[in-house]
Design an enzyme around this catalytic site. Sequence first.
Site, PDB file in Angstrom:
ATOM      1  N   HIS A  54      -5.171  -3.744   4.691  1.00 62.27           N
ATOM      2  CA  HIS A  54      -5.110  -2.663   3.710  1.00 62.27           C
ATOM      3  C   HIS A  54      -3.673  -2.245   3.447  1.00 62.27           C
ATOM      4  O   HIS A  54      -3.318  -1.896   2.315  1.00 62.27           O
ATOM      5  CB  HIS A  54      -5.937  -1.466   4.211  1.00 62.27           C
ATOM      6  CG  HIS A  54      -6.247  -0.447   3.171  1.00 62.27           C
ATOM      7  ND1 HIS A  54      -5.571   0.755   3.081  1.00 62.27           N
ATOM      8  CD2 HIS A  54      -7.163  -0.439   2.169  1.00 62.27           C
ATOM      9  CE1 HIS A  54      -6.071   1.460   2.082  1.00 62.27           C
ATOM     10  NE2 HIS A  54      -7.028   0.766   1.504  1.00 62.27           N
ATOM     11  N   CYS A  55      -2.844  -2.313   4.475  1.00 65.28           N
ATOM     12  CA  CYS A  55      -1.453  -1.869   4.365  1.00 65.28           C
ATOM     13  C   CYS A  55      -0.609  -2.748   3.447  1.00 65.28           C
ATOM     14  O   CYS A  55       0.392  -2.276   2.906  1.00 65.28           O
ATOM     15  CB  CYS A  55      -0.800  -1.830   5.735  1.00 65.28           C
ATOM     16  SG  CYS A  55      -1.644  -0.804   6.954  1.00 65.28           S
ATOM     17  N   ILE A  56      -0.971  -4.012   3.278  1.00 65.65           N
ATOM     18  CA  ILE A  56      -0.134  -4.919   2.484  1.00 65.65           C
ATOM     19  C   ILE A  56      -0.707  -5.164   1.094  1.00 65.65           C
ATOM     20  O   ILE A  56      -0.199  -6.017   0.360  1.00 65.65           O
ATOM     21  CB  ILE A  56       0.117  -6.254   3.208  1.00 65.65           C
ATOM     22  CG1 ILE A  56      -1.167  -7.081   3.346  1.00 65.65           C
ATOM     23  CG2 ILE A  56       0.759  -6.004   4.572  1.00 65.65           C
ATOM     24  CD1 ILE A  56      -0.898  -8.512   3.823  1.00 65.65           C
ATOM     25  N   ARG A  64       0.830  -1.208   0.000  1.00 64.97           N
ATOM     26  CA  ARG A  64       0.000   0.000   0.000  1.00 64.97           C
ATOM     27  C   ARG A  64       0.866   1.260   0.000  1.00 64.97           C
ATOM     28  O   ARG A  64       0.510   2.265  -0.619  1.00 64.97           O
ATOM     29  CB  ARG A  64      -0.911   0.000   1.234  1.00 64.97           C
ATOM     30  CG  ARG A  64      -1.793   1.219   1.406  1.00 64.97           C
ATOM     31  CD  ARG A  64      -2.857   1.341   0.332  1.00 64.97           C
ATOM     32  NE  ARG A  64      -3.631   0.134   0.138  1.00 64.97           N
ATOM     33  CZ  ARG A  64      -4.654   0.018  -0.693  1.00 64.97           C
ATOM     34  NH1 ARG A  64      -5.044   1.053  -1.418  1.00 64.97           N
ATOM     35  NH2 ARG A  64      -5.295  -1.132  -0.815  1.00 64.97           N
ATOM     36  N   GLY A 115      -1.891  -3.595   8.733  1.00 61.41           N
ATOM     37  CA  GLY A 115      -3.025  -4.492   8.604  1.00 61.41           C
ATOM     38  C   GLY A 115      -3.215  -4.917   7.160  1.00 61.41           C
ATOM     39  O   GLY A 115      -2.323  -4.774   6.315  1.00 61.41           O
TER      40      GLY A 115
END
Length: 336
Positions: free
Chosen positions: A327-329, A82, A325
Amino acid sequence: MPSETAPHDCTWMAWPSQGYTLGDTADEVASARRTWAAVADAVVRFEPVRMVVVPDDLAVAREHLHPDVELVPAALDDAWMRDIGPTFVHSGDGTRLGAVDWVFNGWGAQSWATWEHDARIGAFVGDLSGAELIGSSLVNEGGGIHVDGLGTVLLTETVQLDPGRNPGLTRSDVEAELARTIGATTCIWLPRGLTRDYDEFGTRGHVDIVATIPSPGVVLLHEQHDPAHPDHAVSRELRALLEDARDARGERFEVVGVPAPRTLTDDEGPVDWSYLNHLVVNDGVIACTFGDPQDDASLAVLAEAYPGRRVVGVDARPLFDRGGGIHCITQQQPSL
């Protein structure tokens, strides 16, 4: 920049290969690989997944991942796609795909971070996607913005105005660059993010664990109900601000609270576990779970916010242990 709810061609990810994200012990390494694979396997049920992998890790990644996940070899420092990947946009007439290549400097040149390879991933992924590359001098990460697809963007003062990222820039400077790159016409500045996000391995206030816009005129907000947790005051402050804000159409938001997990602390202090850090995919939502009594009720709030999409939970505790989390990856590539 289209809404995350717009149709996707694929989701991009990066495989953990080194550093604190992978871990120092055999158990930590196994946990990281299992968790990244669980997210990829959940996403690939709904849409294609393209996983950037350090060449030396191609075999181990193939062992862990669903056969439908495409592996793309490239050098990496870390695995937070992300933030290191491009932000995809459409041309005004919707006929061309663009990829904004932000400057990445390790979340504000943090002492533990390296970014020699990650700083090149935005252009690398953008090129492979076939998008037109849009360069930017702004230090920014995908986790630091959320949009409604109509010109509204949520962001935080402690990220884009961070002296470690963009020293000397003003709100107006940032807003002008977001207008040029992602077509933002209305910027809603949140004063800060969640408390834990300012610890050693935090991002200094990414919006994607705080709030998101599931549909025009609606904001989902992380809501900590327990006064014993420092984010209780944060969520109250953010609710007041968002209820007073107006979107790009000049309309007020309906602010929908998504209750935080009931777990308040771990071995490091107050947690920043958040159901807001989910990924919207074609016909679905890949949501964080925490083995917490609140999981089912808060995922039901997500299901109501995204009607017609199937909500799939993945245990995100190993991700949050590492500073992020689901969304971050992940990073969605919208369809034309």
